[in-house]
Design a protein around this motif. Sequence first.
Motif, mmCIF file in Angstrom:
data_model
loop_
_atom_site.group_PDB
_atom_site.id
_atom_site.type_symbol
_atom_site.label_atom_id
_atom_site.label_comp_id
_atom_site.label_asym_id
_atom_site.label_seq_id
_atom_site.Cartn_x
_atom_site.Cartn_y
_atom_site.Cartn_z
ATOM 1 N N ASN A 295 2.525 36.422 12.113
ATOM 2 C CA ASN A 295 3.547 37.152 12.853
ATOM 3 C C ASN A 295 2.897 38.320 13.593
ATOM 4 O O ASN A 295 2.323 39.212 12.960
ATOM 5 C CB ASN A 295 4.603 37.675 11.876
ATOM 6 N N VAL B 147 4.554 26.716 21.679
ATOM 7 C CA VAL B 147 4.689 28.142 21.960
ATOM 8 C C VAL B 147 4.814 28.270 23.467
ATOM 9 O O VAL B 147 3.860 28.051 24.210
ATOM 10 C CB VAL B 147 3.473 28.935 21.452
ATOM 11 N N PRO C 227 15.134 28.718 22.183
ATOM 12 C CA PRO C 227 14.119 29.334 21.333
ATOM 13 C C PRO C 227 14.442 29.146 19.853
ATOM 14 O O PRO C 227 15.600 29.241 19.440
ATOM 15 C CB PRO C 227 14.188 30.816 21.718
ATOM 16 N N SER C 228 13.377 28.898 19.083
ATOM 17 C CA SER C 228 13.540 28.711 17.646
ATOM 18 C C SER C 228 12.215 29.034 16.975
ATOM 19 O O SER C 228 11.222 29.337 17.640
ATOM 20 C CB SER C 228 13.957 27.271 17.323
ATOM 21 N N ALA C 229 12.199 28.910 15.644
ATOM 22 C CA ALA C 229 10.965 29.197 14.916
ATOM 23 C C ALA C 229 9.844 28.257 15.323
ATOM 24 O O ALA C 229 8.667 28.636 15.311
ATOM 25 C CB ALA C 229 11.219 29.111 13.413
ATOM 26 N N THR C 230 10.175 27.030 15.686
ATOM 27 C CA THR C 230 9.153 26.061 16.100
ATOM 28 C C THR C 230 8.962 26.021 17.615
ATOM 29 O O THR C 230 8.019 25.405 18.101
ATOM 30 C CB THR C 230 9.519 24.653 15.608
ATOM 31 N N THR C 231 9.826 26.683 18.343
ATOM 32 C CA THR C 231 9.738 26.731 19.810
ATOM 33 C C THR C 231 9.939 28.167 20.275
ATOM 34 O O THR C 231 10.935 28.498 20.925
ATOM 35 C CB THR C 231 10.786 25.799 20.450
ATOM 36 N N PRO C 232 9.026 29.060 19.913
ATOM 37 C CA PRO C 232 9.195 30.461 20.322
ATOM 38 C C PRO C 232 8.891 30.643 21.808
ATOM 39 O O PRO C 232 8.167 29.841 22.412
ATOM 40 C CB PRO C 232 8.176 31.205 19.455
ATOM 41 N N ARG D 30 15.186 36.503 17.281
ATOM 42 C CA ARG D 30 14.066 36.472 16.341
ATOM 43 C C ARG D 30 12.885 35.646 16.846
ATOM 44 O O ARG D 30 11.799 35.697 16.256
ATOM 45 C CB ARG D 30 14.531 35.926 14.995
ATOM 46 N N TYR D 31 13.078 34.911 17.939
ATOM 47 C CA TYR D 31 12.048 33.973 18.396
ATOM 48 C C TYR D 31 11.600 34.254 19.830
ATOM 49 O O TYR D 31 10.979 33.420 20.474
ATOM 50 C CB TYR D 31 12.569 32.533 18.278
ATOM 51 N N TYR E 67 11.071 39.922 14.238
ATOM 52 C CA TYR E 67 10.434 38.750 14.852
ATOM 53 C C TYR E 67 10.040 37.780 13.751
ATOM 54 O O TYR E 67 9.440 38.167 12.741
ATOM 55 C CB TYR E 67 9.216 39.168 15.666
ATOM 56 N N ALA F 219 8.723 34.280 14.293
ATOM 57 C CA ALA F 219 7.915 33.108 14.638
ATOM 58 C C ALA F 219 6.460 33.354 14.281
ATOM 59 O O ALA F 219 5.977 34.488 14.305
ATOM 60 C CB ALA F 219 8.045 32.793 16.124
#
Length: 641
Positions: A48, A246, A270-275, A311-312, A383, A385
């Motif tokens: 992070n 990313v 946007p997501s944890a796997t697609t920041p 968050r992402y 944040y 991701a």
Amino acid sequence: MSCPRTLPPARARRWRARLAGAVAVLVATSGAVATTSAPATAASLSGNPLAGAAGFTVVSYGDAELSNHEIEGSVAVGGNVSVRTGQGPYNLIHRAAGNGDYVLPTLGGTPVRLVVGGFDRASSTQSVRVASGGYTDAATQLGRMTIGSTTGVGIAGRGAGVCVQASTTTDCSGPVIEQSAAPQTVAWTVQPTAFDTLVPTAARDTMAQWSQGIAEGRLVGAEAVTLGSTAQPMNGVDVTLVAGKVNVLRVAAADFPSTDWKLRFPTVKPSATTPLVIDVVAADGASVLLPMETIGAYDAPGGSSDNNFARYMLWNIDQAPGSTVYLSGNGIVPGSLLAPSSTVITGLSGPSDTSADKTLIEGQIVAASLLLRNSGEVHHYGYAASLEIGGGEGGFSLRKALSGIAAGDLPDGTSTQFSVDYFLDGATTKAGTLTLTADGTLVAGPQDLPVGTEVTFREATPSAPTGTVWTGVTFSPSTVEIADGDDVEVTVTNSYRAAVGGFRVAKALSGLTAADLPDGDDTEFAVDYFLDGSTTKAGTLVVTADGTPVAGPTSLPLGTVVTFGEPSAVAPTGRVWTGATISPSSVTITADGQSTLVTVTNSYRDAVGGFSLSKALDGIDAVDLPDGGATEFEVDYFLNG
């Protein structure tokens, strides 16, 4: 779709300058000083990028001004904090309109909501109230405050907690910092090392390295995305993300819309796997208009109390150290701001702007120094991701080129070798040598040089084929700045020209002086020259009686034979020119730059005449004389009277 401005693919050298010695942190003129030392080389990182913020919502290495509406979160300030809002007390709470699903940083196991180096009470117009309103768990969400220096202030108990107030005040009045909700003592409140304990130098270094790596394009697994059409900005400016990557949007500050706009993700969100990482390249004093809305941010499942994207999303402010950036906008901005070398001013578009846009930020903020002048709030969205920065290595390769000759003209033809030294980061001691051949084969140099390394080159003077002269070497490019994964090809061009020479001619006199000539020293004589035995003259030089040398052609090839002749010459009255002597009589060009002096000497003598006598007889014949025809007679002659 609009095209982002073309940005340099590598900013290594700029970043080396930015981080040399210490990352600039605009510390307070009074109060605690927080610095960040420089990484020697580009770092490999994973995790992070805001982990170094220790869970704080807002981190300012230097001073911070809190003049916005409020913060739902926590604040760490290395320098002095001040409050200059015209409204009531400035509140630090846990949750009101935002999302309260976070825990506070802890100091020695105690949750803290405000950590400051000092309190600039003289510049403050309102109080800071560390209220922790909206918390649901007192063990993790009810926060205390600490101060590093008590210069100019006093501290007294207040409710369950304390009040940082004027040293002459006993009633917690005027501009103060009040934390009366959570139990804490006056003694515990003064913590000179709290900021450095919670946000240590190493953490600040790491966050600077994260920002640097993003700016240099070293995010692993990154997918470049672009800013869509800004023709109808309120309908949504699209950014099309690639799932599972990313996504990196690199954009110049001026390429954002200049009027209110909305951000839209038309397909993938946007997501944890697609920041989404937005690298904002900004000059000093640049204005960045942030989106007033991100379409779909509060759709299910989050709803109005939970921003789905915050968050992402990470906004990386890419500036030179000590620069200032103005971030404004009339709405809610999702995502965290990473600006470890910048002064960040929110809510304003520039130094003359007093409008105080809403610019409500949902995320974390890390800055060298910070002025929150927006009319909106800051809501804590940590944040979440995980990213990776590559170590950043690259290299270069060299090839030889020739100008003025062909490889076949060299002693060993295409196999002729040349040695080229290379130097790193301005060193005068070479780091290594590469051997190149005249056939132009590409030769690889080291490929593991850290990003930002500056490489320069030098070649010793090589031998030149007979009849040619080496005139120098050029490197293209002349300097290589190592960028991640690059292998920069450098062409090393040796230039040659034919070796040439020439001659000079000067006049000399024998039998008289220049003063005896009609025009004295300025009397002119024509001297012809002939090349390689030709009977047709190649040219004529005009020389004067004063003996000044006159240059002939200087570009005659080696081996050229030059001869000379003087067709005629001026002779003064009473003198006769008896010819010219040329020394040397011929010149052979044997060396580059040759300039042989040839002296043409004109010889003179006096002009002369005479008379003859013959004998004649009258009245007799020669036979009548004693010796006949051989009889001799003496006749005297007299000169000049």
